[in-house]
Design a protein around this motif. Structure first.
Motif, short mmCIF file in Angstrom:
data_model
loop_
_atom_site.label_atom_id
_atom_site.label_comp_id
_atom_site.label_asym_id
_atom_site.label_seq_id
_atom_site.Cartn_x
_atom_site.Cartn_y
_atom_site.Cartn_z
N ALA A 103 -13.86 5.77 0.06
CA ALA A 103 -14.24 6.00 1.45
C ALA A 103 -15.68 6.54 1.54
O ALA A 103 -16.44 6.14 2.43
CB ALA A 103 -13.27 6.98 2.11
N ARG A 125 -22.42 0.14 3.66
CA ARG A 125 -21.63 -0.65 4.61
C ARG A 125 -21.87 -2.14 4.39
O ARG A 125 -22.85 -2.52 3.77
CB ARG A 125 -22.01 -0.26 6.03
CG ARG A 125 -21.72 1.20 6.33
CD ARG A 125 -21.84 1.46 7.82
NE ARG A 125 -21.42 2.80 8.16
CZ ARG A 125 -20.15 3.16 8.29
NH1 ARG A 125 -19.19 2.31 8.10
NH2 ARG A 125 -19.83 4.39 8.62
N THR A 160 -17.98 3.65 0.82
CA THR A 160 -17.96 2.74 1.97
C THR A 160 -18.78 3.30 3.12
O THR A 160 -19.42 2.54 3.86
CB THR A 160 -16.52 2.48 2.41
OG1 THR A 160 -15.79 1.94 1.31
CG2 THR A 160 -16.45 1.50 3.57
N SER A 161 -18.79 4.63 3.28
CA SER A 161 -19.57 5.23 4.37
C SER A 161 -21.07 5.14 4.09
O SER A 161 -21.88 5.11 5.02
CB SER A 161 -19.16 6.69 4.59
OG SER A 161 -19.62 7.51 3.54
N ASP A 180 -28.16 10.18 -0.65
CA ASP A 180 -26.99 9.30 -0.84
C ASP A 180 -26.67 9.13 -2.31
O ASP A 180 -25.50 9.15 -2.71
CB ASP A 180 -27.24 7.93 -0.21
CG ASP A 180 -27.16 7.95 1.31
OD1 ASP A 180 -26.60 8.92 1.86
OD2 ASP A 180 -27.66 7.00 1.93
#
Length: 134
Positions: free
Chosen positions: A102, A109, A105-106, A67
């Protein structure tokens, strides 16, 4: 007394009045020192706000390596684009900002421990909505 004398100038603090009376748009300087139109919600501001957050120890310890690499890659891509296209159209930079947002945000959360660091405005909104429904 001095505050009263400054009162007529307070009108210039209002954006519509400032633009009408001065016929100027807000400006800033880019990394090359050129005077540019100030875009407080654009891609450059977005990257500038997120880069220090992403470099923090807390973020590096709480995100997985994959990530972290995805988010870092997205910011690097945005920085490279801005460097290569200093006069890019706002629509394109907004599209790229929204795509990066986006992705973030994915990964992060609502409820994630890092959500308030990345999205302080959204965290505040969620807090007020929860308070209002209670």
């Amino acid at each position: 007394f001095l505050g009263v004398l400054a009162l007529p100038w307070a009108v210039l603090c209002l954006p519509p009045a400032r633009e009408l009376l001065t016929a100027r748009s807000p400006t800033g300087y880019d990394r090359r020192g050129a005077c540019r139109l100030l875009d407080l919600d654009g891609l450059s501001a977005f990257v500038g706000r997120l880069r220090p957050i992403l470099r923090s120890r807390r973020v590096r310890s709480e995100l997985s390596a994959s990530d972290l690499a995805r988010l870092d890659g997205a910011l690097l891509t945005a920085e490279d684009y801005l460097r290569a296209n200093p006069r890019a159209a706002k629509e394109e930079t907004d599209r790229r900002r929204d795509a990066a947002d986006a992705l973030i945000t994915s990964v992060i959360r609502p409820g994630h421990p890092l959500h308030p660091a990345f999205f302080p405005d959204r965290a505040l909104l969620h807090r007020h909505q929860a308070r209002d429904t209670a």
